[in-house]
Motif scaffolding. Structure first.
Motif, mmCIF file in Angstrom:
data_model
loop_
_atom_site.group_PDB
_atom_site.id
_atom_site.type_symbol
_atom_site.label_atom_id
_atom_site.label_comp_id
_atom_site.label_asym_id
_atom_site.label_seq_id
_atom_site.Cartn_x
_atom_site.Cartn_y
_atom_site.Cartn_z
ATOM 1 N N ALA A 68 0.848 -1.192 0.000
ATOM 2 C CA ALA A 68 0.000 0.000 0.000
ATOM 3 C C ALA A 68 0.882 1.239 0.000
ATOM 4 C CB ALA A 68 -0.909 -0.005 1.219
ATOM 5 N N LEU A 69 0.617 2.128 -0.917
ATOM 6 C CA LEU A 69 1.348 3.387 -1.022
ATOM 7 C C LEU A 69 0.404 4.518 -0.640
ATOM 8 C CD1 LEU A 69 3.987 4.832 -1.947
ATOM 9 C CD2 LEU A 69 2.903 5.045 -4.194
ATOM 10 N N THR A 70 0.801 5.284 0.366
ATOM 11 C CA THR A 70 0.024 6.440 0.815
ATOM 12 C C THR A 70 0.829 7.690 0.528
ATOM 13 O OG1 THR A 70 -0.858 5.073 2.603
ATOM 14 C CG2 THR A 70 -1.180 7.447 2.777
ATOM 15 N N VAL A 71 0.236 8.620 -0.199
ATOM 16 C CA VAL A 71 0.933 9.840 -0.603
ATOM 17 C C VAL A 71 0.181 11.049 -0.073
ATOM 18 C CG1 VAL A 71 1.783 11.194 -2.555
ATOM 19 C CG2 VAL A 71 1.712 8.699 -2.720
ATOM 20 N N ASN A 72 0.930 11.996 0.489
ATOM 21 C CA ASN A 72 0.374 13.278 0.915
ATOM 22 C C ASN A 72 1.033 14.349 0.057
ATOM 23 O OD1 ASN A 72 -0.759 15.413 2.245
ATOM 24 N ND2 ASN A 72 0.579 15.283 4.013
ATOM 25 N N LEU A 73 0.240 15.001 -0.777
ATOM 26 C CA LEU A 73 0.754 16.004 -1.708
ATOM 27 C C LEU A 73 0.392 17.389 -1.197
ATOM 28 C CD1 LEU A 73 2.111 16.519 -4.468
ATOM 29 C CD2 LEU A 73 -0.182 16.425 -5.474
ATOM 30 N N ARG A 74 1.411 18.207 -0.981
ATOM 31 C CA ARG A 74 1.173 19.580 -0.540
ATOM 32 C C ARG A 74 0.740 20.445 -1.717
ATOM 33 N NH1 ARG A 74 6.296 21.508 2.594
ATOM 34 N NH2 ARG A 74 5.135 23.447 2.424
ATOM 35 N N ASN A 75 0.041 21.523 -1.426
ATOM 36 C CA ASN A 75 -0.357 22.468 -2.465
ATOM 37 C C ASN A 75 0.878 23.098 -3.085
ATOM 38 O OD1 ASN A 75 -3.123 22.105 -2.187
ATOM 39 N ND2 ASN A 75 -3.250 23.603 -0.549
ATOM 40 N N PRO A 76 0.806 23.439 -4.359
ATOM 41 C CA PRO A 76 1.969 24.044 -5.019
ATOM 42 C C PRO A 76 2.343 25.389 -4.385
ATOM 43 C CG PRO A 76 0.266 23.447 -6.611
ATOM 44 C CD PRO A 76 -0.317 23.248 -5.271
ATOM 45 N N GLU A 77 3.639 25.619 -4.273
ATOM 46 C CA GLU A 77 4.152 26.900 -3.798
ATOM 47 C C GLU A 77 4.673 27.655 -5.017
ATOM 48 O OE1 GLU A 77 7.122 26.444 -0.684
ATOM 49 O OE2 GLU A 77 6.377 24.412 -0.379
ATOM 50 N N THR A 78 4.440 28.955 -5.049
ATOM 51 C CA THR A 78 4.948 29.777 -6.143
ATOM 52 C C THR A 78 6.057 30.675 -5.627
ATOM 53 O OG1 THR A 78 2.773 29.756 -7.183
ATOM 54 C CG2 THR A 78 4.315 31.430 -7.938
ATOM 55 N N ILE A 79 7.146 30.683 -6.334
ATOM 56 C CA ILE A 79 8.322 31.470 -5.957
ATOM 57 C C ILE A 79 8.637 32.419 -7.106
ATOM 58 C CG2 ILE A 79 10.771 31.323 -5.355
ATOM 59 C CD1 ILE A 79 9.934 28.310 -4.578
#
Length: 161
Positions: A68-79
């Motif tokens: 089982a693969l669990t992924v937590n993806l953060r919102n994109p950051e703009t620089i």
């Protein structure tokens, strides 16, 4: 002829030292990779990342899979990367970070806990439609890069098991 002989010698040496390709099906790795459940990832970008991973491994995504693969993806950051004299940004970078865990469903053992970051630069122009399209393309490219990074780490971990 010399090139062929050289390639055959190199292949023989690599085989003799125990090297095998990560994608070699000799240890049923391809079957193991198809036996991964990828948990739903929140957000539109999460859906895209999950679909990219499912497509890479060709998994049928059965919840009773071995891994089982669990992924937590953060919102994109703009620089902001380039500024005009007026202070307007003309070049930006979007950065995405994913943390993930791979577990063995049979034993409950945590096999891999990692995070990866992907970034993509894009041009920001005065036309809002073009600027949004440029941003969306950068986000999609970053999602694909994250998928390849996660795939590589999971493949390597399952290969050494």
């Amino acid at each position: 002829m010399k090139k062929l002989l050289c390639l055959m010698t190199c292949a023989l040496c690599l085989t003799a030292c125990g090297w095998t390709s990560m994608y070699d099906s000799g240890r049923q790795l391809q079957g193991e990779l198809r036996d991964i459940y990828i948990a739903p990832i929140s957000g539109t970008n999460g859906i895209d990342l999950r679909n990219a991973l499912r497509g890479t491994w060709g998994t049928d995504n059965n919840i009773s899979a071995r891994y089982a693969l669990t992924v937590n993806l953060r919102n994109p950051e703009t620089i902001f990367k380039a500024l005009q004299i007026t202070g307007d940004a003309t070049w930006r970078e979007v950065r995405m970070t994913a943390t993930y865990e791979l577990r063995d469903n049979e034993t409950g053992e945590l096999l891999l806990s990692a995070f990866d970051t992907a970034s993509e630069s894009y041009t920001f122009v005065a036309d809002l439609v073009a600027a949004q399209a440029s941003y969306n393309n950068a986000v999609q490219n970053a999602v694909q890069v994250l998928a390849r990074k996660i795939e590589t780490r999971v493949n390597a971990r399952l290969r050494t098991q």
